[in-house]
Motif scaffolding. Structure first.
Motif, PDB file in Angstrom:
ATOM      1  N   PHE A 154       1.164  -1.266   0.380  1.00 26.98           N
ATOM      2  CA  PHE A 154      -0.239  -0.113   0.065  1.00 26.98           C
ATOM      3  C   PHE A 154       0.594   1.070   0.290  1.00 26.98           C
ATOM      4  O   PHE A 154       1.993   1.514   1.034  1.00 26.98           O
ATOM      5  CB  PHE A 154      -1.239   0.002   1.311  1.00 26.98           C
ATOM      6  CG  PHE A 154      -2.171   0.811   1.145  1.00 26.98           C
ATOM      7  CD1 PHE A 154      -3.057   1.385   1.016  1.00 26.98           C
ATOM      8  CD2 PHE A 154      -1.341   2.355   2.023  1.00 26.98           C
ATOM      9  CE1 PHE A 154      -4.371   2.015   0.461  1.00 26.98           C
ATOM     10  CE2 PHE A 154      -2.601   3.136   2.359  1.00 26.98           C
ATOM     11  CZ  PHE A 154      -3.207   3.048   1.382  1.00 26.98           C
ATOM     12  N   ASP A 155       0.582   2.116  -1.372  1.00 28.52           N
ATOM     13  CA  ASP A 155       1.020   3.413  -1.028  1.00 28.52           C
ATOM     14  C   ASP A 155       0.340   4.691  -1.812  1.00 28.52           C
ATOM     15  O   ASP A 155      -0.262   4.240  -2.459  1.00 28.52           O
ATOM     16  CB  ASP A 155       2.633   3.546  -2.018  1.00 28.52           C
ATOM     17  CG  ASP A 155       3.624   4.403  -1.663  1.00 28.52           C
ATOM     18  OD1 ASP A 155       3.352   5.783  -1.288  1.00 28.52           O
ATOM     19  OD2 ASP A 155       4.707   3.793  -2.032  1.00 28.52           O
ATOM     20  N   GLU A 156       0.439   5.354  -0.455  1.00 28.77           N
ATOM     21  CA  GLU A 156      -1.460   6.540  -0.426  1.00 28.77           C
ATOM     22  C   GLU A 156       0.728   7.641  -0.439  1.00 28.77           C
ATOM     23  O   GLU A 156       0.418   8.256   1.424  1.00 28.77           O
ATOM     24  CB  GLU A 156      -1.930   6.256   0.547  1.00 28.77           C
ATOM     25  CG  GLU A 156      -3.001   7.888   0.258  1.00 28.77           C
ATOM     26  CD  GLU A 156      -3.867   7.610   0.456  1.00 28.77           C
ATOM     27  OE1 GLU A 156      -5.808   8.374   0.053  1.00 28.77           O
ATOM     28  OE2 GLU A 156      -4.790   7.103   1.193  1.00 28.77           O
ATOM     29  N   THR A 157      -0.154   8.950  -1.105  1.00 30.87           N
ATOM     30  CA  THR A 157       0.228  10.326  -0.805  1.00 30.87           C
ATOM     31  C   THR A 157      -0.647  11.287  -0.459  1.00 30.87           C
ATOM     32  O   THR A 157      -1.901  11.453  -1.181  1.00 30.87           O
ATOM     33  CB  THR A 157       0.938  11.138  -1.821  1.00 30.87           C
ATOM     34  OG1 THR A 157       2.431  10.255  -1.514  1.00 30.87           O
ATOM     35  CG2 THR A 157       1.490  12.464  -1.027  1.00 30.87           C
ATOM     36  N   ILE A 158      -1.466  11.877   0.945  1.00 31.79           N
ATOM     37  CA  ILE A 158      -1.991  12.138   1.374  1.00 31.79           C
ATOM     38  C   ILE A 158      -1.961  13.738   1.252  1.00 31.79           C
ATOM     39  O   ILE A 158      -0.912  13.998   1.813  1.00 31.79           O
ATOM     40  CB  ILE A 158      -3.039  12.415   2.439  1.00 31.79           C
ATOM     41  CG1 ILE A 158      -3.151  10.737   2.468  1.00 31.79           C
ATOM     42  CG2 ILE A 158      -4.104  13.051   2.552  1.00 31.79           C
ATOM     43  CD1 ILE A 158      -3.053   9.635   4.104  1.00 31.79           C
ATOM     44  N   ALA A 159      -2.629  14.348  -0.369  1.00 30.01           N
ATOM     45  CA  ALA A 159      -1.887  15.650  -0.515  1.00 30.01           C
ATOM     46  C   ALA A 159      -3.226  16.974   0.025  1.00 30.01           C
ATOM     47  O   ALA A 159      -4.376  16.195  -0.654  1.00 30.01           O
ATOM     48  CB  ALA A 159      -1.611  16.119  -1.439  1.00 30.01           C
ATOM     49  N   ILE A 160      -2.833  17.584   0.837  1.00 22.94           N
ATOM     50  CA  ILE A 160      -3.696  18.867   1.754  1.00 22.94           C
ATOM     51  C   ILE A 160      -2.480  19.966   1.070  1.00 22.94           C
ATOM     52  O   ILE A 160      -1.991  20.440   1.503  1.00 22.94           O
ATOM     53  CB  ILE A 160      -4.102  18.709   2.811  1.00 22.94           C
ATOM     54  CG1 ILE A 160      -4.662  17.498   3.479  1.00 22.94           C
ATOM     55  CG2 ILE A 160      -4.714  19.896   3.103  1.00 22.94           C
ATOM     56  CD1 ILE A 160      -4.834  16.718   4.499  1.00 22.94           C
ATOM     57  N   GLY A 161      -3.314  21.171   0.034  1.00 22.30           N
ATOM     58  CA  GLY A 161      -2.711  21.777  -0.265  1.00 22.30           C
ATOM     59  C   GLY A 161      -0.892  21.236  -0.534  1.00 22.30           C
ATOM     60  O   GLY A 161      -0.651  20.913  -0.621  1.00 22.30           O
ATOM     61  N   GLN A 162      -0.404  21.901   0.838  1.00 28.40           N
ATOM     62  CA  GLN A 162       1.194  21.564   0.379  1.00 28.40           C
ATOM     63  C   GLN A 162       1.905  20.765   1.328  1.00 28.40           C
ATOM     64  O   GLN A 162       2.534  20.384   1.288  1.00 28.40           O
ATOM     65  CB  GLN A 162       2.311  23.345   0.523  1.00 28.40           C
ATOM     66  CG  GLN A 162       2.150  24.298  -0.733  1.00 28.40           C
ATOM     67  CD  GLN A 162       2.150  23.587  -1.695  1.00 28.40           C
ATOM     68  OE1 GLN A 162       3.836  23.002  -2.330  1.00 28.40           O
ATOM     69  NE2 GLN A 162       1.263  23.833  -2.925  1.00 28.40           N
ATOM     70  N   ARG A 163       0.417  20.357   2.535  1.00 28.17           N
ATOM     71  CA  ARG A 163       1.008  19.644   2.848  1.00 28.17           C
ATOM     72  C   ARG A 163       0.426  17.679   2.944  1.00 28.17           C
ATOM     73  O   ARG A 163       0.134  17.714   2.219  1.00 28.17           O
ATOM     74  CB  ARG A 163       0.676  19.473   4.335  1.00 28.17           C
ATOM     75  CG  ARG A 163       1.488  18.827   5.807  1.00 28.17           C
ATOM     76  CD  ARG A 163       0.245  19.496   7.069  1.00 28.17           C
ATOM     77  NE  ARG A 163       0.030  19.320   7.539  1.00 28.17           N
ATOM     78  CZ  ARG A 163       1.333  18.815   8.907  1.00 28.17           C
ATOM     79  NH1 ARG A 163       2.164  19.495   9.025  1.00 28.17           N
ATOM     80  NH2 ARG A 163       0.779  17.900   9.714  1.00 28.17           N
ATOM     81  N   THR A 170       5.135  -1.493   3.737  1.00 29.94           N
ATOM     82  CA  THR A 170       6.199  -1.995   2.842  1.00 29.94           C
ATOM     83  C   THR A 170       6.374  -3.427   3.270  1.00 29.94           C
ATOM     84  O   THR A 170       7.447  -4.260   1.990  1.00 29.94           O
ATOM     85  CB  THR A 170       7.283  -1.183   3.566  1.00 29.94           C
ATOM     86  OG1 THR A 170       7.396  -1.553   4.510  1.00 29.94           O
ATOM     87  CG2 THR A 170       7.594   0.392   3.820  1.00 29.94           C
ATOM     88  N   SER A 171       5.621  -4.001   3.721  1.00 29.86           N
ATOM     89  CA  SER A 171       5.519  -5.713   4.202  1.00 29.86           C
ATOM     90  C   SER A 171       4.778  -6.179   4.394  1.00 29.86           C
ATOM     91  O   SER A 171       4.052  -5.136   5.332  1.00 29.86           O
ATOM     92  CB  SER A 171       6.414  -6.210   4.660  1.00 29.86           C
ATOM     93  OG  SER A 171       6.500  -5.917   5.693  1.00 29.86           O
ATOM     94  N   ASP A 172       4.082  -7.301   4.840  1.00 32.33           N
ATOM     95  CA  ASP A 172       3.251  -7.890   5.451  1.00 32.33           C
ATOM     96  C   ASP A 172       2.986  -6.335   7.573  1.00 32.33           C
ATOM     97  O   ASP A 172       2.423  -7.106   7.830  1.00 32.33           O
ATOM     98  CB  ASP A 172       2.870  -9.225   5.450  1.00 32.33           C
ATOM     99  CG  ASP A 172       2.052  -9.865   4.625  1.00 32.33           C
ATOM    100  OD1 ASP A 172       1.748  -9.042   3.540  1.00 32.33           O
ATOM    101  OD2 ASP A 172       2.681 -10.937   4.345  1.00 32.33           O
ATOM    102  N   LEU A 173       3.848  -6.927   7.753  1.00 36.03           N
ATOM    103  CA  LEU A 173       4.469  -6.647   8.949  1.00 36.03           C
ATOM    104  C   LEU A 173       4.974  -5.324   9.100  1.00 36.03           C
ATOM    105  O   LEU A 173       4.821  -4.604  10.306  1.00 36.03           O
ATOM    106  CB  LEU A 173       5.441  -7.423   9.557  1.00 36.03           C
ATOM    107  CG  LEU A 173       5.443  -9.013   9.258  1.00 36.03           C
ATOM    108  CD1 LEU A 173       6.733  -9.376  10.073  1.00 36.03           C
ATOM    109  CD2 LEU A 173       4.291  -9.098  10.108  1.00 36.03           C
ATOM    110  N   LYS A 174       5.014  -4.190   8.259  1.00 30.59           N
ATOM    111  CA  LYS A 174       5.517  -2.834   8.275  1.00 30.59           C
ATOM    112  C   LYS A 174       4.662  -2.206   7.946  1.00 30.59           C
ATOM    113  O   LYS A 174       4.274  -1.937   6.489  1.00 30.59           O
ATOM    114  CB  LYS A 174       6.737  -3.084   7.689  1.00 30.59           C
ATOM    115  CG  LYS A 174       7.936  -3.941   8.812  1.00 30.59           C
ATOM    116  CD  LYS A 174       9.382  -3.605   8.167  1.00 30.59           C
ATOM    117  CE  LYS A 174      10.335  -4.777   8.892  1.00 30.59           C
ATOM    118  NZ  LYS A 174      11.376  -4.556   8.457  1.00 30.59           N
TER     119      LYS A 174
END
Length: 303
Positions: A154-163, A170-174
């Motif tokens: 899973f990889d998501e970038t939550i963009a709220i304006g400049q923030r 990164t794995s099953d456990l992390k």
């Protein structure tokens, strides 16, 4: 009347009900409520006492103990009202004074409420690393992490304006969260507690707002001022955009279900998270930052 210690460690009292349909109080409030019940039982008629809760459990912030002129006894709170006999009241008070000792799970170590500053009101920490969040950021982050639970990657970038808040599995456990230069990592063992911590943190902040309304004659006016602010400031954000009126109406309706007097505490948090999901998922990205800025101010009481 029954009395129970709930899974979250709070107390519930009721009759013929189940789930959250009961009067709720914090475990540490039992002796104070017992004292109010004893006074109620000792007074023959024409008695009313209101106990203001010191915790944020349940759907309201007070419990009313009333004995009418004809001797009828009622206790009310959290949208529930029970008619009781004097022996029932005495027995309930006795039980509250002699509760069994239990181990209550501690609150999450990963999310803590902090004194608000520029809308930042929660801090996420683990392994010596930390970052701060605004209330709507915590809501959308909880949604993101929830979505990652049933994934292998899973990889998501939550963009709220400049923030930007970067959430990745990164794995099953992390899991790894990044805000600016701060990176906080979680293991599979920790992630559920972190999600619970986000929820509880959001709830704590919202209940601070609800408590600030008080329980006096003008508490409704304070609630209405929040609704008015959401509606008017949303219209200002959208200006001449034709979708503004419908969105302002929708956000105002949702806000009423979050801050309204008598709503269940846990539902307030769920509804706030759902409202942030609605904004994040359904509106044009240009509106997300100003609306979340509004939420960060309107739903967070001043320090």
């Amino acid at each position: 009347m029954y009395i129970k210690i709930r899974q979250d460690g709070s107390l519930g009292i009721g009759r013929g009900t189940e789930g959250d349909a009961e009067i709720t109080m914090g475990f540490g409030e039992a002796h104070m409520v017992a004292a109010a019940l004893e006074k109620l039982a000792q007074t023959a008629r024409n008695h009313k006492q209101t106990y203001l809760k010191t915790t944020n459990v349940g759907g309201g912030n007070k419990i009313d103990f009333v004995r009418a002129d004809d001797g009828t006894i009622t206790i009310s709170g959290d949208k529930q009202t029970y008619f009781c006999t004097e022996p029932e009241i005495r027995e309930l008070a006795k039980k509250l004074r002699h509760l069994p000792q239990i181990e209550v799970a501690p609150p999450s170590d990963y999310v803590q409420k902090i004194t608000p500053s520029n809308g930042l009101c929660l801090v996420v920490s683990n392994g010596g690393q930390s970052f701060k969040l605004r209330l709507p950021e915590a809501a959308v982050l909880k949604t993101s992490i929830r979505s990652s639970i049933d994934s292998r990657y899973f990889d998501e970038t939550i963009a709220i304006g400049q923030r930007q808040i970067m959430a990745s599995r990164t794995s099953d456990l992390k899991w790894q969260l990044r805000v600016g230069e701060s990176i906080v990592k979680f293991t599979a063992f920790e992630i559920e507690a972190f999600i619970a911590g986000l929820h509880n943190g959001i709830l704590d902040v919202l209940m601070d707002l609800v408590k600030s309304f008080g329980s006096d004659d003008i508490s409704d006016i304070r609630v209405k001022s929040v609704l008015q602010r959401i509606e008017q400031d949303t219209l200002k954000i959208f200006k001449e955009d034709k979708s503004g009126k419908a969105i302002a109406k929708e956000l105002t309706k949702r806000t009423k279900s979050i801050v309204g007097i008598g709503e269940f505490a846990d539902e307030r948090a769920n509804r706030f998270i759902d409202m942030c999901k609605y904004v994040n998922a359904n509106l044009d990205t240009i509106w997300i930052e100003p609306i979340f800025e509004l939420f960060s101010s309107a739903f967070v009481p001043p320090a």
